[in-house]
Design a protein around this motif. Structure first.
Motif, PDB file in Angstrom:
ATOM      1  N   THR A 118      90.815  82.916  32.257  1.00  0.00           N
ATOM      2  CA  THR A 118      89.751  82.887  33.254  1.00  0.00           C
ATOM      3  C   THR A 118      90.278  83.471  34.562  1.00  0.00           C
ATOM      4  OG1 THR A 118      89.031  80.849  32.228  1.00  0.00           O
ATOM      5  CG2 THR A 118      88.048  81.375  34.338  1.00  0.00           C
ATOM      6  N   CYS A 119      89.512  84.372  35.137  1.00  0.00           N
ATOM      7  CA  CYS A 119      89.903  84.970  36.419  1.00  0.00           C
ATOM      8  C   CYS A 119      89.902  83.884  37.492  1.00  0.00           C
ATOM      9  CB  CYS A 119      88.940  86.093  36.786  1.00  0.00           C
ATOM     10  SG  CYS A 119      89.151  86.671  38.484  1.00  0.00           S
ATOM     11  N   SER A 120      91.008  83.820  38.250  1.00  0.00           N
ATOM     12  CA  SER A 120      91.139  82.759  39.268  1.00  0.00           C
ATOM     13  C   SER A 120      90.171  82.993  40.428  1.00  0.00           C
ATOM     14  CB  SER A 120      92.577  82.716  39.780  1.00  0.00           C
ATOM     15  OG  SER A 120      92.944  84.000  40.247  1.00  0.00           O
ATOM     16  N   ASN A 121      89.694  84.230  40.576  1.00  0.00           N
ATOM     17  CA  ASN A 121      88.808  84.543  41.694  1.00  0.00           C
ATOM     18  C   ASN A 121      87.341  84.293  41.366  1.00  0.00           C
ATOM     19  OD1 ASN A 121      88.247  85.576  44.320  1.00  0.00           O
ATOM     20  ND2 ASN A 121      87.578  87.501  43.359  1.00  0.00           N
ATOM     21  N   CYS A 122      86.858  84.891  40.230  1.00  0.00           N
ATOM     22  CA  CYS A 122      85.423  84.785  39.943  1.00  0.00           C
ATOM     23  C   CYS A 122      85.124  83.909  38.734  1.00  0.00           C
ATOM     24  CB  CYS A 122      84.831  86.184  39.726  1.00  0.00           C
ATOM     25  SG  CYS A 122      85.333  86.923  38.154  1.00  0.00           S
ATOM     26  N   GLY A 123      86.139  83.506  38.005  1.00  0.00           N
ATOM     27  CA  GLY A 123      85.902  82.636  36.843  1.00  0.00           C
ATOM     28  C   GLY A 123      85.445  83.383  35.596  1.00  0.00           C
ATOM     29  N   PHE A 152      93.741  93.763  35.940  1.00  0.00           N
ATOM     30  CA  PHE A 152      92.717  93.478  36.948  1.00  0.00           C
ATOM     31  C   PHE A 152      91.517  92.848  36.271  1.00  0.00           C
ATOM     32  CE2 PHE A 152      95.242  96.955  38.591  1.00  0.00           C
ATOM     33  CZ  PHE A 152      95.465  96.569  39.905  1.00  0.00           C
ATOM     34  N   CYS A 153      90.798  92.007  36.989  1.00  0.00           N
ATOM     35  CA  CYS A 153      89.600  91.387  36.440  1.00  0.00           C
ATOM     36  C   CYS A 153      88.516  92.445  36.302  1.00  0.00           C
ATOM     37  CB  CYS A 153      89.135  90.256  37.356  1.00  0.00           C
ATOM     38  SG  CYS A 153      87.540  89.579  36.857  1.00  0.00           S
ATOM     39  N   GLY A 154      87.862  92.485  35.156  1.00  0.00           N
ATOM     40  CA  GLY A 154      86.811  93.463  34.902  1.00  0.00           C
ATOM     41  C   GLY A 154      85.519  93.128  35.641  1.00  0.00           C
ATOM     42  N   PHE A 155      85.403  91.922  36.212  1.00  0.00           N
ATOM     43  CA  PHE A 155      84.176  91.490  36.893  1.00  0.00           C
ATOM     44  C   PHE A 155      84.277  91.659  38.403  1.00  0.00           C
ATOM     45  CE2 PHE A 155      84.538  89.074  32.953  1.00  0.00           C
ATOM     46  CZ  PHE A 155      83.343  89.420  32.334  1.00  0.00           C
ATOM     47  N   CYS A 156      85.425  91.252  38.973  1.00  0.00           N
ATOM     48  CA  CYS A 156      85.548  91.285  40.437  1.00  0.00           C
ATOM     49  C   CYS A 156      86.689  92.180  40.923  1.00  0.00           C
ATOM     50  CB  CYS A 156      85.713  89.873  40.995  1.00  0.00           C
ATOM     51  SG  CYS A 156      87.327  89.155  40.608  1.00  0.00           S
ATOM     52  N   GLY A 157      87.492  92.675  40.009  1.00  0.00           N
ATOM     53  CA  GLY A 157      88.580  93.583  40.395  1.00  0.00           C
ATOM     54  C   GLY A 157      89.815  92.884  40.926  1.00  0.00           C
ATOM     55  N   GLU A 158      89.831  91.553  40.877  1.00  0.00           N
ATOM     56  CA  GLU A 158      90.990  90.792  41.368  1.00  0.00           C
ATOM     57  C   GLU A 158      92.234  91.140  40.555  1.00  0.00           C
ATOM     58  OE1 GLU A 158      91.122  88.742  43.919  1.00  0.00           O
ATOM     59  OE2 GLU A 158      92.796  87.383  43.582  1.00  0.00           O
ATOM     60  N   LYS A 159      93.359  91.358  41.257  1.00  0.00           N
ATOM     61  CA  LYS A 159      94.612  91.646  40.551  1.00  0.00           C
ATOM     62  C   LYS A 159      95.075  90.372  39.833  1.00  0.00           C
ATOM     63  CE  LYS A 159      98.949  94.097  41.250  1.00  0.00           C
ATOM     64  NZ  LYS A 159      99.727  93.380  40.248  1.00  0.00           N
TER      65      LYS A 159
HETATM   66 ZN   LIG Z   1      87.349  88.086  38.572  1.00  0.00          ZN
END
Ligand SMILES: [Zn+2]
Ligand SMILES: [Zn+2]
Length: 162
Positions: free
Chosen positions: A103-108, A117-124
């Motif tokens: 799970t992405c720590s930024n957008c979940g 990188f997260c495919g939803f929000c681009g968070e590294k």
């Molecule tokens: Zn994300």
């Protein structure tokens, strides 16, 4: 004694003889079976002791406690096999990681655990140091596998490292 009686007597003796023989044969077969089982049991116990002896000897060679030129060849062969197992396990781990999600720590959002990188929000995304190539690798002197430089023992073949 009549002829008939003599004949009957003879046949009876023959039957008794063959019964006796059959009994002896049966006993012999039974005894053979017991010996065979005994040999098998003892051989198995022996093999497992030899295996333990081998493991302990190998352990002593790996730690440098025991040094024997003749045993060195076995150690090199075993190290090669250890290396093959190590690589297969690594490949298996990588395949496992490929399929895993996190799970992405930024957008979940649910992303691949190997994604940088997260495919939803681009968070590294944080990736294990090993995957980033941050860990310095050295070649094991015994099995020649690439292993982390800070290891005390080779994670592949178990050799003590200088
Ligand atoms: Zn994300
Ligand atoms: Zn090694």
């Amino acid at each position: 004694m009549s002829d008939l009686q003599a004949k009957l007597g003879g046949s009876l003796n023959k039957i008794q003889d063959s019964l006796q023989q059959g009994k002896q044969k049966f006993q012999a077969v039974q005894e053979m079976g017991q010996y065979k089982k005994e040999i098998q049991d003892i051989s198995e116990a022996r093999s497992s002791l030899i295996l333990k002896l081998g493991e302990e000897t190998y352990q002593k060679i790996r730690t440098g406690e025991l040094q024997d030129v003749k045993l060195r060849d076995y150690v090199l062969e075993i190290a090669k096999l250890d290396s093959q197992i190590y690589r297969a396990q690594k490949a298996l781990e990588e395949l496992n990681q490929k399929g895993a999600t996190k799970t992405c720590s930024n957008c979940g959002g649910t992303i691949d655990s190997s994604d940088k990188f997260c495919g939803f929000c681009g968070e590294k995304q944080e990736t294990p140091a090993e995957l980033n190539g941050q860990i310095e690798l050295v070649s094991c002197p015994t099995c020649e596998e690439q292993i982390p430089a800070n290891s005390s023992f080779c994670p592949c073949c178990g050799s003590r490292l200088a």
